[in-house]
Structure formats: structure tokens, C-alpha cells
Design a protein around this motif. Sequence first.
Motif, PDB file in Angstrom:
ATOM      1  N   PRO A  36       0.804  -1.233   0.000  1.00  0.00           N
ATOM      2  CA  PRO A  36       0.000   0.000   0.000  1.00  0.00           C
ATOM      3  C   PRO A  36       0.834   1.279   0.000  1.00  0.00           C
ATOM      4  N   GLY A  37       2.134   1.158  -0.241  1.00  0.00           N
ATOM      5  CA  GLY A  37       2.992   2.339  -0.281  1.00  0.00           C
ATOM      6  C   GLY A  37       3.545   2.668   1.089  1.00  0.00           C
ATOM      7  N   GLY A  38       4.626   3.431   1.108  1.00  0.00           N
ATOM      8  CA  GLY A  38       5.246   3.825   2.370  1.00  0.00           C
ATOM      9  C   GLY A  38       6.747   3.850   2.221  1.00  0.00           C
ATOM     10  N   GLY A  39       7.393   4.653   3.077  1.00  0.00           N
ATOM     11  CA  GLY A  39       8.856   4.775   2.996  1.00  0.00           C
ATOM     12  C   GLY A  39       9.278   5.426   1.678  1.00  0.00           C
ATOM     13  N   GLY A  40       8.359   6.176   1.064  1.00  0.00           N
ATOM     14  CA  GLY A  40       8.667   6.838  -0.200  1.00  0.00           C
ATOM     15  C   GLY A  40       8.345   5.989  -1.409  1.00  0.00           C
ATOM     16  N   GLN A  41       8.116   4.691  -1.177  1.00  0.00           N
ATOM     17  CA  GLN A  41       7.847   3.783  -2.298  1.00  0.00           C
ATOM     18  C   GLN A  41       6.366   3.826  -2.663  1.00  0.00           C
ATOM     19  N   GLY A  42       6.076   3.950  -3.962  1.00  0.00           N
ATOM     20  CA  GLY A  42       4.699   4.073  -4.437  1.00  0.00           C
ATOM     21  C   GLY A  42       3.873   2.821  -4.193  1.00  0.00           C
ATOM     22  N   LYS A  43       2.547   3.002  -4.264  1.00  0.00           N
ATOM     23  CA  LYS A  43       1.624   1.885  -4.062  1.00  0.00           C
ATOM     24  C   LYS A  43       1.661   0.948  -5.270  1.00  0.00           C
ATOM     25  N   ASP A  44       1.378  -0.331  -5.004  1.00  0.00           N
ATOM     26  CA  ASP A  44       1.319  -1.294  -6.105  1.00  0.00           C
ATOM     27  C   ASP A  44       0.077  -1.082  -6.954  1.00  0.00           C
ATOM     28  N   THR A  45       0.164  -1.548  -8.193  1.00  0.00           N
ATOM     29  CA  THR A  45      -1.009  -1.622  -9.063  1.00  0.00           C
ATOM     30  C   THR A  45      -1.179  -3.093  -9.447  1.00  0.00           C
ATOM     31  N   HIS A  94      14.276   1.170  -4.419  1.00  0.00           N
ATOM     32  CA  HIS A  94      14.272   1.450  -2.984  1.00  0.00           C
ATOM     33  C   HIS A  94      15.598   1.025  -2.344  1.00  0.00           C
ATOM     34  N   THR A  95      16.054  -0.180  -2.700  1.00  0.00           N
ATOM     35  CA  THR A  95      17.349  -0.630  -2.159  1.00  0.00           C
ATOM     36  C   THR A  95      18.462   0.321  -2.635  1.00  0.00           C
ATOM     37  N   ALA A  96      18.395   0.715  -3.908  1.00  0.00           N
ATOM     38  CA  ALA A  96      19.411   1.629  -4.455  1.00  0.00           C
ATOM     39  C   ALA A  96      19.387   2.967  -3.718  1.00  0.00           C
ATOM     40  N   GLU A  97      18.191   3.416  -3.368  1.00  0.00           N
ATOM     41  CA  GLU A  97      18.072   4.703  -2.648  1.00  0.00           C
ATOM     42  C   GLU A  97      18.782   4.628  -1.291  1.00  0.00           C
TER      43      GLU A  97
END
Length: 389
Positions: A36-45, A94-97
Motif C-alpha cells: 500500500p505504499g510507504g517509505g517513499g515507495q509508491g503503491k502497487d497496481t 528502494h534498495t538503491a536509494e
Amino acid sequence: MTVKLYKRDPYMFEFEATVTATDGDWVALDVSAFYPGGGGQGKDTGTVQGLPVHDLRAKDDILWHLIPGSPLQPGTRVWCSVDWERRYQLMRAHTAEHMLFSALQRQRPEMELVKISLEEGQKQLIVRGDLDWDLLLTVQDEVNQAVRENLSVLRSCLHRDDLDPEEVRVKMERIEGDEISVVEVGQDRVACSGIHVMETGEIEAFLIIRMASAGKDGTAIEFLVGEEATATALALANHALQAAEALGSRVEDLPRSARNAKERSESQRRALKQYARQVLAALPLEEVGDIKVRSGVLPMADRAELSEAAESIRSNGEVAVLLSVDDGISVVLAAPEDSSLDCKRLLQESLTPLGGRGGGKQCFSQGGVSRCDCAREILQSIMDGIRLS
Ligand SMILES: [Zn+2]
């Protein structure tokens, strides 16, 4: 309660579930792999029983899926599918960030992380601290080195009281609950509930593509991962080679050559403006029939300066025909208040055949064309018009 499958297995993208509740177009499932998104990472589709999921909302341990027009009822078994390509790209980003910020902080310990935004179209973080392209090249190399080393990405769970802010990057004020998920890559440990890859090698390649001011927040650094990073790096190399050829420079010297060329052009521009001002102040007087005219074609004069000079000429009872050549041609045609000369009509008649436009009043008209090669032609046409008036 919805069992969060993405926490157990970030690589699961298809699953079977049972609808447990509905609320309008919102559908709750007993289990879900949708993040559902969080930590800056967008929500899934993705889809639930073939129906597109438009939004996700986590509330009281239940994950709600927005499915407009959904016919699903509680108790229905559904087959669900997360848009995997997109999700995997965001996991890698996200890992790269984490690796990017950790590398930045190793180089500049005072660096502050302000915001993370990882979406399909744009992956960036905003930081506060001194940045330059040399530093970004260094950290980009470090991240790619860690990608080649294929480090394990470890996840552990800590109780809030056991967490040492000296060892784990954490913003305590953003932490909810007592259980804190910690993601570890090499020496870097971060409190993070986002979804990550298992090994850094999955990132394949990391490329910084933009550094830009984010206003009062600091500086945004945008990056790419995977095949998108590789393809973009290769395309940028080709653009750099073309730019170097155009500037007659070695590609390694491009930044310096481009800065020099810009400075040179700015100083020439200043000199030309100065010259235009001098020419404007000393335009010769011509008699066209019984009309007194001052005319001139100037390089790179401001439209405002042109207007000012034209005002001063017409206030002396003379007609001004002033042209400035820059990206296009600007023209000002002005006559004294009591003159019978229709400046607006005359300007339009001269500019329209060349694809230009003009407007204003009968005694003061301005206009222009987007071409640069017809200043003499325009001047001639206006002078002919004055002669015939
Ligand atoms: Zn994170």
C-alpha cells in the motif's frame, strides 16, 4: 485483518484470496501481496479477479483495494495479480536509494535526508547539504561497486527500546508501534517498512540523471536502476560525444568547454547590448518627404530599450523605426501624436508577408517575426510605406 504477503515474500506477485468485506468500491481481502505504499515507495497496481485495482488503503490492519464498479461479495475466492515489472523496479530503486544516501553520508556526514519519492516515472530523493557533480560521480561509483559485490539485503525486526539511533538511521517521530523493521545493506542499517530486493546485484546498474534545486527542501537527486539506467547511460554518452564535437572539445573537457562557451556568449551579449545602446543614442536623422525619421537595425537590444528610445524620438517630433535582431526580429514604429502616419497599419503590412505580427496604437506600434534574416527587408518596406504616406 489482512495478512501482508509482501512482508513474508516480496517476490510474490500472484496469489489467491478471499473477500472478507466490502465498502462501496473498496474490497478487503484475507491475504494480500499488494504493497500500500510507504517509505517513499509508491503503491502497487494490479488486478483482483481481473479487475484493475485503482488505489490501496491500509486501516486498522485491514488492506482495502479500490476496485471501481466491483461486483465482488464477501466470501468470494479471487485470483490476484500485482503488476510485477513495476513493483520489481520500485523494489530495486528502494534498495538503491538506501545505498545512495548511505554513500552520500559516508562522503559528507552532515548530509540530511529530507524526502524520498520512488514512483514508476521518477525516482528521487531530496537531501540537504552541499552537492556537486564530482561528489555524485563518486557516490554513483560506490553504489555500482556495491551492486557488483552483490551484497545481501538483510531484514530484521527490533523492538523500539532496543534500537540505537547511533547504529540505525531512523526518524523516531515517524515510527508507529513497537516493532521496527530494519533493512541492512553492508554497514548501512535503516528503519524502513518498504520492500527491497534480496541482493544488491538485482539492481544491475545505477545512474544519477539529474541534480536540481528542490526549493527550501534542498536538492533533488533523480536516478535510474537496471536496464533503464544502462540504456540511458549509453544514450547520454552518445549525446556527450556529439556535444563535444559541436564545441570542438574533448568529451572529458565538455563541462569546462560548455561553461567557457556560456561565459563567452554572455560577455559578447553584454558588449552587444552596450553597443546597441550607443547606436540608439546617435541615430542619424533622415528626411523622407517632409517626415523626419530616425531608423536603425540593432543587435540584441531589449524590446524595452527599443521602446524607450522610440518614445524619446517621437517626443522630439520625429518618427522612429527601430529593429532589434536576436532570436527573432523585434520592431518598434512610432510617430509624434499629431502625425497622420498610421504606424499600426504600416507595421502590419510590412510584417504579415514575412509571417510576423504587429499591434499597438496608430502612433506607437510594436511587433516582430521569428526569423532573423529579413531585418533589412522589413526596414526597407517600412521606409517605402512612410515615403508613400
Ligand atoms: Zn527505505
